[in-house]
Motif scaffolding. Structure first.
Motif, PDB file in Angstrom:
ATOM      1  N   LYS A 145       0.850  -1.184   0.000  1.00  0.00           N
ATOM      2  CA  LYS A 145       0.000   0.000   0.000  1.00  0.00           C
ATOM      3  C   LYS A 145       0.888   1.236   0.000  1.00  0.00           C
ATOM      4  N   ASP A 146       0.465   2.265  -0.733  1.00  0.00           N
ATOM      5  CA  ASP A 146       1.205   3.518  -0.688  1.00  0.00           C
ATOM      6  C   ASP A 146       0.632   4.414   0.413  1.00  0.00           C
ATOM      7  N   GLY A 147       1.141   5.627   0.500  1.00  0.00           N
ATOM      8  CA  GLY A 147       0.734   6.526   1.573  1.00  0.00           C
ATOM      9  C   GLY A 147      -0.702   6.969   1.502  1.00  0.00           C
ATOM     10  N   PHE A 148      -1.353   6.763   0.355  1.00  0.00           N
ATOM     11  CA  PHE A 148      -2.772   7.104   0.210  1.00  0.00           C
ATOM     12  C   PHE A 148      -3.658   5.872   0.355  1.00  0.00           C
ATOM     13  N   ASN A 149      -3.060   4.797   0.832  1.00  0.00           N
ATOM     14  CA  ASN A 149      -3.776   3.546   1.104  1.00  0.00           C
ATOM     15  C   ASN A 149      -4.224   2.818  -0.166  1.00  0.00           C
ATOM     16  N   ALA A 150      -3.669   3.191  -1.300  1.00  0.00           N
ATOM     17  CA  ALA A 150      -3.939   2.465  -2.541  1.00  0.00           C
ATOM     18  C   ALA A 150      -3.181   1.137  -2.506  1.00  0.00           C
ATOM     19  N   THR A 151      -3.849   0.057  -2.901  1.00  0.00           N
ATOM     20  CA  THR A 151      -3.247  -1.274  -2.815  1.00  0.00           C
ATOM     21  C   THR A 151      -2.614  -1.673  -4.145  1.00  0.00           C
TER      22      THR A 151
END
Length: 306
Positions: A145-151
């Protein structure tokens, strides 16, 4: 017919390299070098290339990219496959691969690096396969996951590679005791404690290449001892492999080497017991024995992957 054969070849090539050519994937490439020798041990050197350009492409400003990378969490699990069946670990390699039956390594990623190449070494002896020619592939399953919570999810396979698996034997190390001098070779205390002792945090590690197959850790102590019954480690080695033993003072920031020993199985007669009695500068005393022998029941210890 010739055109059909070329088409089949192209499809096979494409299937092994599809992910490496896709710029939207994080794992760009998996390279395997066979017959690689790491610290006297023959095996596979696996290099995984990760590139986080997909995040730069997605977040096109410095502030967004900083947030996306700042708390990003990525990892991937490497496995070895034979005909799409996962290869099991050989006898004695639970310290390296855990209680799972399979050869698996979970690797954490560093998205802040931009790109990274992670080399890994796996001894031939660690693979539960029959002796002789083998054809395998490497599988990598990435999640994160990135910092924007995208998986993010990705499965990648290497191209097929082949090698000759050598004859295997059982290596045994029996540890009785070891005692470290109160000061190191420079006359300095191992650790400096305001309260308590200056004794080192002893770490006794047995390695095949750079892969740890056995370990004993005893914190804040000058000795490791098994007075009633020695501690025994058993694991498989390939013919002519070298086993290295390290004794280290481990700390949070730095690890100080204390002593090391090497056993070359090429020069070890089967069933004979070997000790290294040469004086070690930081050691007051040590007592452990090693031997190598044939596998008594080949089917029980190393029956192959199927």
């Amino acid at each position: 017919m010739k055109h059909i054969n070329l088409l089949i070849f192209f499809l096979i090539f494409l299937s092994g390299n599809l992910f490496a050519q896709n710029k939207d994937n994080i794992i760009r490439d998996i390279q395997v070098q066979t017959d690689f020798v790491e610290n006297g041990v023959k095996g596979l050197r696996i290099s995984v290339t990760c590139d986080y350009g997909v995040l730069r492409k997605k977040y096109d400003s410095d502030s967004l990219l900083e947030k996306a990378l700042g708390t990003a969490r990525f990892s991937y699990t490497l496995a070895i496959l034979q005909d799409s069946v996962q290869v099991k670990q050989a006898f004695g390699y639970q310290a390296a691969f855990g209680k799972s039956d399979f050869v698996e390594l979970k690797m954490r990623c560093n998205p802040q690096s931009g790109s990274e190449v992670t080399p890994l070494f796996i001894p031939y002896a660690a693979l539960k396969l029959k002796e002789g020619k083998q054809s395998l592939t490497i599988s990598a399953d990435l999640t994160g996951k990135d910092g924007f919570n995208a998986t993010y999810k990705q499965n990648t396979r290497s191209a097929v590679f082949t090698f000759e698996k050598p004859i295997t034997k059982i290596f045994e190390c029996s540890l009785d005791s070891l005692i470290v001098k109160p000061f190191d070779n420079n006359g300095q205390a191992w650790d400096h404690e305001l309260f308590g002792t200056d004794a080192p945090d002893l770490d006794f590690s047995i390695k095949m290449g750079d892969l740890e197959v056995g370990n004993i850790h005893k914190g804040n102590n000058y000795s490791i001892s098994f007075p009633e019954k020695p501690r025994i480690f058993r694991f498989l080695v390939s013919e002519n492999d070298e086993v290295t033993i390290f004794l280290t003072d481990t700390d949070d920031a730095f690890h100080d080497p204390i002593a090391s020993w090497r056993f070359n199985t090429t020069n070890m007669k089967e069933g004979s017991v070997y000790e290294q009695k040469e004086a070690k500068q930081n050691m007051k005393a040590f007592s452990f024995k090693c031997k190598v022998g044939k596998i008594k029941d080949q089917k029980e210890v190393n029956p192959g992957n199927k």
